[in-house]
Design an enzyme around this catalytic site. Sequence first.
Site, PDB file in Angstrom:
ATOM      1  N   GLY A 222       0.817  -1.197   0.000  1.00 26.26           N
ATOM      2  CA  GLY A 222       0.000   0.000   0.000  1.00 26.26           C
ATOM      3  C   GLY A 222       0.855   1.253   0.000  1.00 26.26           C
ATOM      4  N   GLY A 225       4.877   1.053   0.192  1.00 21.98           N
ATOM      5  CA  GLY A 225       5.784   0.657  -0.869  1.00 21.98           C
ATOM      6  C   GLY A 225       5.544  -0.760  -1.352  1.00 21.98           C
ATOM      7  CG  ASP A 252      -4.947  -4.504 -11.617  1.00 25.26           C
ATOM      8  OD1 ASP A 252      -4.658  -5.521 -10.950  1.00 25.26           O
ATOM      9  OD2 ASP A 252      -6.077  -3.985 -11.578  1.00 25.26           O
TER      10      ASP A 252
END
Length: 318
Positions: A222, A225, A252
Amino acid sequence: MILTVTPNPSLDRTYEVPALMRGEVLRATSDRMDPGGKGVNVSRAVAAAGHRTLAVLPLGGAPGALVAELLGAEGIEVAPVPVAGQTRSNIAVAEPDGTLTKINATGPELTVTESEALLTAVRTHSADADWIACCGSLPRGLGPQWYAALVARAHEAGARIALDTSGPSLLAALRERPDVVKPNVEELAEAVERPLKTVGQALEAAEELRSRGARAVLASLGADGQLLVADCGAYFGHARVQAVRSNVGAGDASLAGFLAAGGEGPGALAAAVAHGAAAVQLPGSVMPTPDDLDPAGVTVTADVPLDRVLTEPAEYAR
């Protein structure tokens, strides 16, 4: 060329509103419609970066036809597998502070014949693929062993496999040794059945997935990193972000950047971090172009900050 497989694609509608108020009539300040699904987003990010990609996905009904049309408009080759059910439509409501509320439909139930047709389509189109990215949840009708079968068949054809899924589907596929798996921190915690509160604990969990079969683990932490754990070692990457606008598809985009940069080593991790950071600063599920990237704002190091506390630790409960 990067081939993507999305077993449960969607037609995504994103609305930006000043504030989400339950029970009220809201007026959107903007709205957009995009082809959706994790593998679809990977293809969109690969195409936005200027690389060739082909999307294999089951499509049905008017929403399915619109997904194919929207992908074609973005320059993405599509290998549709016709199914009797209707492709699902999802809704996302984005607020100015970055809060995102999503309503995801279930999607169609695939028959045994449709399931086999999807596997066959992947095999048929994989000859020219440098990577095959298999992404997202499985629709009704496909059991948790389906991804394992896909990984096994792809390896038999000599292809490299990146797998982005979770739960029983991820665990079942590990035995077939996917070349890279890409969990977020919550999915990583679920896989090892314990909460992860520090980067060091996330690193230990990634090593555990490698011991179960994954050749490499690209883990998204998140706002803190990303981790890459592979035969080449363990690396930690993070980027500066001015403001989060939407996190839809950011993971993605990270996977697309990683694969487009070769799919191994710290250079590929840097590309993954840059793509993810760029994606969260764009509206809806817009995928970043090279002009959106800020490579100078990315730091990758082999000195993993083991004691760093995760911003929102995953609390996995059995």
